[in-house]
Design an enzyme around this catalytic site. Structure first.
Site, PDB file in Angstrom:
ATOM      1  N   LEU A 236       3.736  49.728 116.291  1.00 53.35           N
ATOM      2  CA  LEU A 236       4.441  49.177 117.639  1.00 53.35           C
ATOM      3  C   LEU A 236       4.839  47.653 116.789  1.00 53.35           C
ATOM      4  CD1 LEU A 236       2.591  49.722 120.430  1.00 53.35           C
ATOM      5  CD2 LEU A 236       4.634  50.657 120.548  1.00 53.35           C
TER       6      LEU A 236
ATOM      7  N   THR B 295       1.380  45.668 111.975  1.00 47.20           N
ATOM      8  CA  THR B 295       1.341  45.160 110.716  1.00 47.20           C
ATOM      9  C   THR B 295       3.262  44.211 110.094  1.00 47.20           C
ATOM     10  OG1 THR B 295       0.457  47.831 109.772  1.00 47.20           O
ATOM     11  CG2 THR B 295       1.851  46.214 108.482  1.00 47.20           C
TER      12      THR B 295
ATOM     13  N   LYS C 173      -7.490  44.453 107.501  1.00 45.92           N
ATOM     14  CA  LYS C 173      -7.249  45.773 107.634  1.00 45.92           C
ATOM     15  C   LYS C 173      -8.648  46.144 107.636  1.00 45.92           C
ATOM     16  CE  LYS C 173      -5.003  48.803 109.217  1.00 45.92           C
ATOM     17  NZ  LYS C 173      -3.253  49.157 110.608  1.00 45.92           N
TER      18      LYS C 173
ATOM     19  N   ASP D  17      -0.838  50.072 105.203  1.00 45.58           N
ATOM     20  CA  ASP D  17      -0.275  48.899 105.603  1.00 45.58           C
ATOM     21  C   ASP D  17      -1.108  47.785 104.773  1.00 45.58           C
ATOM     22  OD1 ASP D  17       0.297  50.525 108.277  1.00 45.58           O
ATOM     23  OD2 ASP D  17      -1.226  49.390 108.990  1.00 45.58           O
TER      24      ASP D  17
ATOM     25  N   ALA E 283      -6.692  49.343 113.658  1.00 43.04           N
ATOM     26  CA  ALA E 283      -5.290  50.937 113.992  1.00 43.04           C
ATOM     27  C   ALA E 283      -5.434  51.213 115.537  1.00 43.04           C
ATOM     28  CB  ALA E 283      -6.204  51.516 112.839  1.00 43.04           C
TER      29      ALA E 283
ATOM     30  N   TYR F 291      14.029  42.111 115.648  1.00 43.97           N
ATOM     31  CA  TYR F 291      13.971  43.494 114.983  1.00 43.97           C
ATOM     32  C   TYR F 291      13.880  42.912 113.651  1.00 43.97           C
ATOM     33  CZ  TYR F 291      16.077  47.734 112.928  1.00 43.97           C
ATOM     34  OH  TYR F 291      15.931  48.662 112.223  1.00 43.97           O
TER      35      TYR F 291
HETATM   36  N1  LIG Z   1      10.124  43.657 114.230  1.00 41.93           N
HETATM   37  C1  LIG Z   1      10.425  45.181 114.329  1.00 41.93           C
HETATM   38  N2  LIG Z   1      11.387  44.880 113.396  1.00 41.93           N
HETATM   39  C2  LIG Z   1      12.189  46.122 113.360  1.00 41.93           C
HETATM   40  N3  LIG Z   1      11.550  47.489 113.231  1.00 41.93           N
HETATM   41  C3  LIG Z   1       9.836  47.083 112.938  1.00 41.93           C
HETATM   42  C4  LIG Z   1       9.287  46.428 113.612  1.00 41.93           C
HETATM   43  N4  LIG Z   1       8.150  46.149 113.660  1.00 41.93           N
HETATM   44  C5  LIG Z   1       7.795  47.444 113.117  1.00 41.93           C
HETATM   45  N5  LIG Z   1       9.047  48.212 112.722  1.00 41.93           N
HETATM   46  C6  LIG Z   1       9.024  49.587 112.171  1.00 41.93           C
HETATM   47  O1  LIG Z   1       7.998  49.850 113.103  1.00 41.93           O
HETATM   48  C7  LIG Z   1       7.140  50.922 112.589  1.00 41.93           C
HETATM   49  C8  LIG Z   1       6.444  50.536 113.056  1.00 41.93           C
HETATM   50  O2  LIG Z   1       5.750  49.573 112.771  1.00 41.93           O
HETATM   51  P1  LIG Z   1       3.994  49.036 112.128  1.00 41.93           P
HETATM   52  O3  LIG Z   1       3.901  49.357 111.288  1.00 41.93           O
HETATM   53  O4  LIG Z   1       4.350  47.798 111.753  1.00 41.93           O
HETATM   54  O5  LIG Z   1       3.036  49.682 113.290  1.00 41.93           O
HETATM   55  P2  LIG Z   1       2.086  49.059 113.634  1.00 41.93           P
HETATM   56  O6  LIG Z   1       1.529  48.949 115.213  1.00 41.93           O
HETATM   57  O7  LIG Z   1       1.395  48.242 112.719  1.00 41.93           O
HETATM   58  O8  LIG Z   1       1.139  50.626 114.038  1.00 41.93           O
HETATM   59  P3  LIG Z   1      -0.181  51.655 112.867  1.00 41.93           P
HETATM   60  O9  LIG Z   1      -0.855  51.694 114.078  1.00 41.93           O
HETATM   61  O10 LIG Z   1      -0.472  52.521 112.481  1.00 41.93           O
HETATM   62  O11 LIG Z   1      -0.895  50.389 112.665  1.00 41.93           O
HETATM   63  C9  LIG Z   1       7.686  50.553 110.982  1.00 41.93           C
HETATM   64  O12 LIG Z   1       8.163  51.004 110.364  1.00 41.93           O
HETATM   65  C10 LIG Z   1       7.929  49.208 110.996  1.00 41.93           C
HETATM   66  O13 LIG Z   1       8.974  48.668 109.855  1.00 41.93           O
HETATM   67  C1  LIG Z   2      -2.558  57.097 112.123  1.00 46.22           C
HETATM   68  C2  LIG Z   2      -1.685  55.469 112.497  1.00 46.22           C
HETATM   69  N1  LIG Z   2      -1.004  54.894 111.844  1.00 46.22           N
HETATM   70  C3  LIG Z   2      -2.827  54.714 112.484  1.00 46.22           C
HETATM   71  C4  LIG Z   2      -3.760  55.070 113.434  1.00 46.22           C
HETATM   72  C5  LIG Z   2      -3.636  55.661 114.831  1.00 46.22           C
HETATM   73  C6  LIG Z   2      -4.925  55.800 115.982  1.00 46.22           C
HETATM   74  C7  LIG Z   2      -4.072  56.389 117.600  1.00 46.22           C
HETATM   75  C8  LIG Z   2      -4.871  57.154 117.586  1.00 46.22           C
HETATM   76  C9  LIG Z   2      -4.767  57.764 119.768  1.00 46.22           C
HETATM   77  O1  LIG Z   2      -4.933  56.982 120.474  1.00 46.22           O
HETATM   78  O2  LIG Z   2      -4.651  58.734 119.641  1.00 46.22           O
HETATM   79  N2  LIG Z   2      -3.360  54.364 111.173  1.00 46.22           N
HETATM   80  C10 LIG Z   2      -3.152  52.749 111.044  1.00 46.22           C
HETATM   81  O3  LIG Z   2      -3.376  52.085 111.601  1.00 46.22           O
HETATM   82  O4  LIG Z   2      -3.981  52.550 109.585  1.00 46.22           O
HETATM   83 MG   LIG Z   3       0.047  48.161 110.899  1.00 47.81          MG
END
Ligand SMILES: Nc1ncnc2c1ncn2[C@@H]1O[C@H](COP(=O)(O)OP(=O)(O)OP(=O)(O)O)[C@@H](O)[C@H]1O
Ligand SMILES: C[C@H](N)[C@@H](CCCCCC(=O)O)NC(=O)O
Ligand SMILES: [Mg+2]
Length: 260
Positions: free
Chosen positions: A22, A25, A47, A61, A125, A223
């Site tokens: 979402l 990162t 992290k 990440d 995560a 975005y």
């Molecule tokens: N503000 C934003 N604008 C556009 N794209 C975004 C934005 N935030 C996140 N994204 C895109 O959405 C994807 C997921 O974002 P991100 O990796 O930050 O999620 P996360 O919540 O850190 O996930 P995780 O649970 O895996 O740590 C990435 O490809 C990222 O570039």
């Molecule tokens: C694989 C993903 N990208 C993430 C872990 C997400 C776990 C989600 C589990 C769940 O809610 O079902 N890993 C991470 O942030 O490094």
């Molecule tokens: Mg992340």
């Protein structure tokens, strides 16, 4: 889980979410960059566990936190404690490799990292209830470290119920200070995209979440996807764009300034 060194922590925040992918990162790296530029003293990122990636790749990440923040006082390897192969909840990803994450060791490490910097930005995560170890979740780690939690929520339909339940869950595990921020839509706005309708929906979602969860919603992230290549210039530009595109997020900045 009780904190081991009660009352002797440094400043920090824990960035969690209502689910995975979402924008934690992107936001964590942007916040750390903003802190690094605007505040004196050492900003640090942590992290505790990343899963489904390899160190040194643009998908990791740890790499994106480092490059998005522009921090130079740290290497990628130091920024993350566990890197696990499978894209799963940390508990499950560790089990696949015959490993077990120790929550109490992570708490001790978190305390050490909090004391070692002026402000620490921690990225979980996945969402708030994702387990690190049997029965110990992201919210438990934030609570044990007494960290305020910023929950990234999706901006569109479905978010009200997910966000209200995530906030309640975090509180039920002992996180006392919670705020919500909307992530961006994860598609590039097109010419046909109706900005006014989107903003109306954000406004209504903010109102419902604030009322039902009694939590502040401190803004919506613009975005601004992370670059998908290892190219220093792209990351330098991303950091500049982040500062420019988020300059208007004064409620978020006030929330951060009061805690960091
Ligand atoms: N503000 C934003 N604008 C556009 N794209 C975004 C934005 N935030 C996140 N994204 C895109 O959405 C994807 C997921 O974002 P991100 O990796 O930050 O999620 P996360 O919540 O850190 O996930 P995780 O649970 O895996 O740590 C990435 O490809 C990222 O570039
Ligand atoms: C694989 C993903 N990208 C993430 C872990 C997400 C776990 C989600 C589990 C769940 O809610 O079902 N890993 C991470 O942030 O490094
Ligand atoms: Mg992340």
């Amino acid at each position: 889980m009780m904190a081991l060194l009660d009352g002797r922590f440094g400043k920090g925040i824990f960035i969690s979410a209502t689910g995975t992918e979402l924008g934690k990162t992107v936001l964590a790296s942007g916040i750390a960059h903003w802190m690094h530029i605007h505040k004196l003293g050492a900003t640090a990122l942590w992290k505790p566990v990343q899963s489904g990636v390899e160190l040194g790749t643009v998908e990791a990440d740890s790499y994106r936190l480092l490059k998005g923040s522009g921090l130079t006082n740290v290497g990628e390897r130091e920024l993350v404690t566990w890197t696990l192969r499978e894209p799963l909840a940390p508990w499950a990803a560790a089990k696949r490799e015959g490993l077990e994450i120790s929550m109490s060791e992570l708490v001790v490490e978190g305390e050490r990292r909090l004391q070692a910097s002026d402000r620490l930005v921690v990225e979980g995560a996945g969402g708030v209830a994702v387990p690190l170890q049997a029965r110990h979740t992201m919210a438990d780690l934030a609570a044990a470290l007494q960290l305020p939690m910023l929950i990234v929520a999706a901006p569109l339909l479905g978010t009200v119920s997910h966000t209200v339940t995530a906030v309640q869950y975090a509180r039920s595990r002992g996180v006392k200070d919670v705020a919500v921020v909307f992530g961006a839509m994860l598609f590039k706005p097109t010419a046909e995209w109706n900005k006014a309708a989107y903003e109306q929906q954000l406004h209504e979602n903010t109102e419902m979440i604030e009322l039902l969860a009694e939590v502040p919603v401190v803004g919506a992230v613009p975005y601004l996807p992370h670059p998908n290549r290892i190219d220093e210039d792209l990351w330098i530009n991303w950091r500049k764009d982040w500062l420019r595109e988020t300059a208007h997020l004064t409620t978020l900045h006030d929330w951060l300034n009061a805690r960091l």
